[in-house]
Design an enzyme around this catalytic site. Structure first.
Site, PDB file in Angstrom:
ATOM      1  N   GLU A  69      -3.545  -2.249  -2.201  1.00  0.00           N
ATOM      2  CA  GLU A  69      -4.120  -3.192  -1.083  1.00  0.00           C
ATOM      3  C   GLU A  69      -5.081  -2.322  -0.137  1.00  0.00           C
ATOM      4  O   GLU A  69      -5.910  -2.915   0.333  1.00  0.00           O
ATOM      5  CB  GLU A  69      -2.753  -3.481  -0.212  1.00  0.00           C
ATOM      6  N   PRO A 274       0.376   6.187 -16.002  1.00  0.00           N
ATOM      7  CA  PRO A 274       1.282   5.453 -15.692  1.00  0.00           C
ATOM      8  C   PRO A 274       1.209   5.305 -14.174  1.00  0.00           C
ATOM      9  O   PRO A 274       0.558   5.903 -13.428  1.00  0.00           O
ATOM     10  CB  PRO A 274       2.611   6.636 -15.918  1.00  0.00           C
ATOM     11  N   ARG A 275       1.758   3.979 -13.776  1.00  0.00           N
ATOM     12  CA  ARG A 275       1.769   3.657 -12.470  1.00  0.00           C
ATOM     13  C   ARG A 275       2.458   4.751 -11.574  1.00  0.00           C
ATOM     14  O   ARG A 275       1.971   5.062 -10.401  1.00  0.00           O
ATOM     15  CB  ARG A 275       2.394   2.449 -12.170  1.00  0.00           C
ATOM     16  N   GLY A 316      -4.859   9.311  -8.326  1.00  0.00           N
ATOM     17  CA  GLY A 316      -6.143   9.059  -7.901  1.00  0.00           C
ATOM     18  C   GLY A 316      -7.121   9.463  -8.583  1.00  0.00           C
ATOM     19  O   GLY A 316      -8.516   9.737  -8.312  1.00  0.00           O
ATOM     20  N   ASN A 341      -4.247  -4.753 -10.383  1.00  0.00           N
ATOM     21  CA  ASN A 341      -5.836  -5.030 -10.271  1.00  0.00           C
ATOM     22  C   ASN A 341      -6.540  -4.958 -11.412  1.00  0.00           C
ATOM     23  O   ASN A 341      -6.717  -3.600 -11.832  1.00  0.00           O
ATOM     24  CB  ASN A 341      -6.078  -4.284  -9.178  1.00  0.00           C
ATOM     25  N   PRO A 342      -7.278  -5.652 -11.868  1.00  0.00           N
ATOM     26  CA  PRO A 342      -8.217  -5.504 -13.085  1.00  0.00           C
ATOM     27  C   PRO A 342      -9.651  -5.211 -12.577  1.00  0.00           C
ATOM     28  O   PRO A 342     -10.538  -4.872 -13.475  1.00  0.00           O
ATOM     29  CB  PRO A 342      -8.463  -6.977 -13.805  1.00  0.00           C
ATOM     30  N   GLU A 344     -11.126  -2.719 -10.638  1.00  0.00           N
ATOM     31  CA  GLU A 344     -11.414  -1.173 -10.719  1.00  0.00           C
ATOM     32  C   GLU A 344     -12.117  -0.933 -12.056  1.00  0.00           C
ATOM     33  O   GLU A 344     -13.020  -0.184 -12.257  1.00  0.00           O
ATOM     34  CB  GLU A 344     -10.241  -0.341 -10.270  1.00  0.00           C
TER      35      GLU A 344
END
Length: 422
Positions: A69, A274-275, A316, A341-342, A344
């Site tokens: 976000e 990984p997230r 990052g 989110n695709p 990026e």
């Protein structure tokens, strides 16, 4: 001062109890520090103590809860700054990971702080220092104390990029009118899609209109030029793809696909990001069990010619990984997470692949599918998808979508700027 607006029992009760947050706050923050959930150098921001000076002139305060976000706000800030070059911007967020990533992706004249806990004392300290001329809230998170405190000071409020699922609507509808009382304080409300707009209207939002998602209009993620050059040298001659923002189910699919591809051609290299980088130890164990040799980014290693995977267990650096990759599997699609989110990846030329569950990004993936700019992958089908011959054409179509989306932000920016108080 703002015009008075209704305040129902639920909101009155919340505000009456909110001073207790300041009593519990120090203990809560100490526990979060002990678990690594807070930044020791910046934890005072959660009590409203600023860690940066306020710039001169008008300042717009934007808030979003988490990493995705927060990054999505950059496109809107760019459009606002283009229209009013003298403005300054403050982004607040709650999650520590969001601060780590946004630090290398801040637009010009923009600062980041953590949002204080929702206690009157902390919020007064925050608002006294920053004195925003407009407050813009994004997506779903509204803190009642902060919304009411800003409105009471005459700070215009806008809610943008709002997204609300059926389940989210059901939860908020049970809150005794609290959410409607908060929405009544917003001068502008825009939603990502028609379903979210309908939910917001049903909760009491006035004049809600559909603006689409901000995520597709955000600028490309940054990458340090020297680090990028070194990474390109390290993977020269390899066929690179990335599995980004992954969860365990995504990794099951990615490791199976990479094992098959690597067996066919050892030039294939998977960058696995990984997230949650804290899961890297468990992922490393899975790679060992799968007999996939790997290099671990957090240890400063780069992949050798015999490595099949580069484990990108850092935060990052997606801007780096997408720049190296032919294709990207966007995580969250194989774990009942709802997708991630695709856009990026689209910005940086990586062909987009995703699993079947994209419930949180339905409009985004539909926009991609409508222009044949992404591939929906069923379980077990990732190996074949990565070898489709038209991936570069799909990537180009996705890049065209994000270029159009950035241009479309100017009307929204102009509308928001009309709210800025002198």
């Amino acid at each position: 001062m703002a015009e008075p607006v209704p305040m129902g029992l639920a909101l009155r009760a919340y505000l009456a109890a909110s001073p207790l947050i300041a009593l519990a706050g120090p203990l809560v923050l100490r526990r979060r520090l002990a678990r690594g959930k807070e930044d020791p150098a910046r934890v005072a921001e959660k009590r409203g103590h600023p860690s940066a000076p306020r710039p001169p002139g008008q300042l717009i305060w934007l808030h979003a809860v988490g990493l995705g976000e927060v990054l999505a706000l950059r496109g809107l800030i760019t459009a606002l700054a283009r229209a009013e070059p003298e403005l300054h911007f403050l982004i607040t967020s709650s999650a520590r990971s969001s601060a780590q990533v946004i630090a290398s992706n801040l637009p010009p004249r923009t600062r980041h702080q953590f949002l204080p806990l929702d206690a009157p004392r902390y919020l007064a300290r925050f608002l006294d220092h920053w004195q925003p001329a407009l407050s813009i809230w994004a997506e779903q998170e509204l803190w009642p104390g902060a919304v009411v405190a800003a409105h009471a000071r005459g700070v215009p409020l806008a809610l943008v990029n709002a997204r609300m699922t059926d389940a989210g609507f059901a939860r908020r509808a049970k809150a005794g009118g609290l959410y409607g009382d908060l929405l009544a304080r917003f001068a502008r409300i825009t939603a990502q899609d028609a379903r979210s707009a309908a939910h917001l209207r049903a909760l009491g939002g006035d004049g809600v209109w559909v603006s689409g998602s901000l995520k597709s209009a955000a600028p490309p993620l940054a990458a340090d030029p020297a680090t990028l050059a070194a990474a390109k040298a390290a993977v020269q001659g390899r066929r690179v793809w990335v599995a980004a923002s992954t969860h365990p189910g995504d990794e099951t699919q990615a490791l199976a696909a990479q094992a098959a591809l690597w067996a066919q051609d050892p030039r294939w290299l998977l960058i696995l990001a990984p997230r949650d980088a804290a899961r890297a130890g468990a992922i490393a164990a899975r790679l060992t069990d799968a007999r996939l040799p790997f290099a671990r980014r957090s240890l400063g290693r780069v992949p050798a010619s015999g490595d099949a995977v580069w484990l990108a267990d850092t935060y990052g650096e997606l801007g780096l990984w997408y720049r190296l990759a032919e294709a990207a599997l966007i995580g969250g699609g194989f774990d009942s997470i709802g997708g991630h989110n695709p856009w990026e990846a689209a910005h940086l030329g990586a062909a987009i692949l995703h699993g079947p569950d994209v419930a949180n990004f339905i409009a985004d993936y539909k926009a991609l599918q409508d222009e044949a700019a992404a591939i929906a992958v069923a379980p077990g089908a990732l190996t074949a998808a990565l070898q489709q011959p038209d991936l570069h054409h799909r990537a180009a179509r996705a890049q065209a979508i994000v270029t159009r989306a950035a241009d479309a932000l100017d009307p929204l920016a102009a509308d928001l700027l009309r709210l800025v108080r002198p």
